[in-house]
Design an enzyme around this catalytic site. Structure first.
Site, short mmCIF file in Angstrom:
data_model
loop_
_atom_site.label_atom_id
_atom_site.label_comp_id
_atom_site.label_asym_id
_atom_site.label_seq_id
_atom_site.Cartn_x
_atom_site.Cartn_y
_atom_site.Cartn_z
N ASN A 176 32.29 79.91 21.23
CA ASN A 176 32.62 78.64 21.88
C ASN A 176 34.15 78.51 21.90
O ASN A 176 34.84 79.28 21.24
CB ASN A 176 31.95 77.47 21.12
CG ASN A 176 32.43 77.40 19.69
OD1 ASN A 176 33.59 77.13 19.43
ND2 ASN A 176 31.52 77.66 18.75
N PHE A 196 31.91 67.00 11.28
CA PHE A 196 32.43 66.64 12.61
C PHE A 196 31.25 66.74 13.58
O PHE A 196 30.42 67.63 13.44
CB PHE A 196 33.54 67.62 13.04
CG PHE A 196 34.89 67.19 12.54
CD1 PHE A 196 35.21 67.27 11.21
CD2 PHE A 196 35.85 66.70 13.43
CE1 PHE A 196 36.45 66.86 10.74
CE2 PHE A 196 37.10 66.29 12.98
CZ PHE A 196 37.40 66.37 11.63
N1 CTP Z 1 27.53 72.82 11.16
C1 CTP Z 1 27.25 73.70 10.15
N2 CTP Z 1 26.44 74.77 10.38
C2 CTP Z 1 25.89 74.97 11.59
C3 CTP Z 1 26.16 74.07 12.64
C4 CTP Z 1 27.00 72.99 12.39
O1 CTP Z 1 27.74 73.52 9.03
N3 CTP Z 1 25.11 76.02 11.79
C5 CTP Z 1 28.39 71.65 10.88
C6 CTP Z 1 29.63 71.59 11.75
O2 CTP Z 1 30.75 72.24 11.13
C7 CTP Z 1 29.86 70.08 11.88
C8 CTP Z 1 28.46 69.50 11.78
O3 CTP Z 1 27.64 70.49 11.17
O4 CTP Z 1 30.61 69.56 10.82
C9 CTP Z 1 27.87 69.10 13.11
O5 CTP Z 1 27.97 70.20 14.00
P1 CTP Z 1 27.45 70.10 15.49
O6 CTP Z 1 27.61 71.44 16.16
O7 CTP Z 1 28.01 68.89 16.17
O8 CTP Z 1 25.91 69.78 15.27
P2 CTP Z 1 24.67 70.67 15.00
O9 CTP Z 1 24.18 70.41 13.62
O10 CTP Z 1 24.96 72.10 15.33
O11 CTP Z 1 23.63 70.04 16.02
P3 CTP Z 1 23.53 70.18 17.65
O12 CTP Z 1 24.13 71.53 17.97
O13 CTP Z 1 22.09 70.09 17.89
O14 CTP Z 1 24.31 69.04 18.23
#
Ligand code: CTP
Length: 403
Positions: A208, A324
């Site tokens: 990303n 975040f």
């Molecule tokens: N995060 C994490 N591990 C993952 C995905 C996300 O620790 N595999 C953490 C990110 O660093 C961030 C938070 O979870 O602090 C939210 O990440 P985000 O990508 O917005 O949400 P997701 O949990 O991945 O949910 P979605 O993709 O369905 O929005």
């Protein structure tokens, strides 16, 4: 960041004196008011006029200059500064300070000042390694001084070794640290940053556009507030911030392993990384050839690092966990759901569709949502300012739980 701060820069006579011009430029850009004082030898390498033009202030050169002394005065300069920086500091200057000699403008000020002194040595490697210089540096450490070791590399005299003036950007960052209240002293803080790369062959991956800027800003701000900072970063082109323990990872699995290894020792974990939610089920051993018109790559879920941290923290509520949430719709609802699911203390939500927010920008407009559901909307800020607000909230949480 150095807004409203007064810095007195002492320059002594070494070839690195020309680098002091860049240092002054960076200090002024950061908001500091800078007064320069030069030894007689420094004036052989670079003219005082350069510093007068860069600072907008007269340059102190001679203790017996009646006009300068009546306008500014060495005792006033010694008192008015918030910080003294000596760059470059020659072996001779260091020896004089260690012995308490005050025989020119600069050394007289140094004896009269009570503010912190940041010493940045630069000299020939043999002079630096000389036992007398080392003894002098050791005695400076006992007093009100902070030492930034010189860099190792090729020196002006063509010798290799320790003696190059440390990079001016590191001097400025250390000045910010010395002039920021040590409100996170004794705290261990882990910050994650950047994207992850999830490979499907040796040269290709799914990722990303995260630049890492938000996480790097968080790490720098925590360092300036005197925390012991661990930055775990996915691939990013940014140079590692000064003063933090830096660990580079590539995939979500690597990031999870490193973070889980550190988690039990941390007081606070801030997950700013854009962790890849999925990875290709298999990584081809060789580069895939374009033999077919269509290729399907099956993706499997990656571990949710923050979710795992939230589920595994006990009744102690430690470490404090901050997430975040990067969203393109239903910002508050989606971010609040993540806050609850991942058992966080608060979440920083940003709308990726808003101009000046999200991936790659230097600015961010975010909302902070806490466990009571209170939403605090911040104005558009630089990522460093957002980091400052995030740590203000973290400090409040630390004080609530530790009277
Ligand atoms: N995060 C994490 N591990 C993952 C995905 C996300 O620790 N595999 C953490 C990110 O660093 C961030 C938070 O979870 O602090 C939210 O990440 P985000 O990508 O917005 O949400 P997701 O949990 O991945 O949910 P979605 O993709 O369905 O929005």
């Amino acid at each position: 960041m150095l807004n409203g701060k007064s810095v007195l820069l002492g320059i002594s006579g070494g070839i690195a004196a020309y680098k002091a011009a860049e240092l002054v430029r960076l200090l002024v850009k950061d908001g500091a008011s800078v007064h320069v004082v030069m030894t007689a030898n420094a004036q052989q390498f670079i003219a005082p006029l350069t510093f007068q033009a860069l600072t907008g202030n007269p340059v102190g050169t001679d203790l017996f200059n009646l006009e300068y002394e009546s306008q500014i005065g060495h005792i006033h300069l010694a008192r008015a500064a918030d910080l003294v920086i000596l760059a470059p500091a020659t072996a001779n200057l260091i020896a004089k300070i260690a012995a308490g000699i005050a025989d020119d403008y600069l050394t007289t000020i140094l004896l009269a000042t009570t503010v912190p002194i940041l010493v940045c040595p630069a000299m020939n490697v043999k002079m630096y390694e000389n036992r007398i210089t080392q003894r002098n540096l050791a005695s400076l450490r006992e007093f009100n001084t902070h030492l930034l070791e010189p860099e190792v590399g090729e020196l002006a005299c063509k010798e290799e070794g320790a003696g190059r003036l440390i990079d001016p950007s590191v001097i400025v960052e250390t000045a910010r640290r010395l002039l920021t209240p040590a409100s996170l002293e004794g705290k261990r803080i882990l910050v994650s940053a950047g994207p992850t790369w999830e490979p499907f062959d040796p040269v290709r991956f799914i990722s990303n556009p995260s630049s890492g800027k938000m996480g790097y800003a968080l790490a720098s701000v925590a360092y300036r507030r005197a925390a012991e900072v661990y930055l775990v970063a996915g691939p990013s082109s940014l140079p590692p911030p000064h003063g933090v323990h830096f660990e580079r990872v590539t995939t979500a699995h690597e990031m999870r392993d490193v973070i889980m290894g550190h988690a039990p020792q941390m007081d606070v974990i801030v997950m700013a990384a854009a962790v890849g939610d999925y990875r290709p089920i298999a990584v081809a051993p060789q580069k895939l050839k374009k033999l077919q018109d269509e290729v399907n790559v099956t993706l499997v879920k990656n571990p949710d690092i923050l979710g795992h941290l939230g589920a595994s923290r006990g009744v102690s509520g430690r470490p404090i966990l901050i997430g975040f949430a990067a969203e393109t719709e239903n910002l508050i609802e989606n971010a609040t759901a993540k806050l609850i699911q991942k058992n966080l203390d608060f979440i920083v939500a940003n709308n990726l569709t808003q101009a000046g927010s999200g991936f790659g920008c230097d600015t961010n407009q975010v909302k902070i949502i806490d466990r009571e559901g209170i939403v605090t909307e911040l104005p558009p800020l630089t990522k460093e300012e957002v980091a400052g607000r995030v740590f203000d909230r973290i400090e409040a949480l630390l004080h609530i739980t530790e009277p």
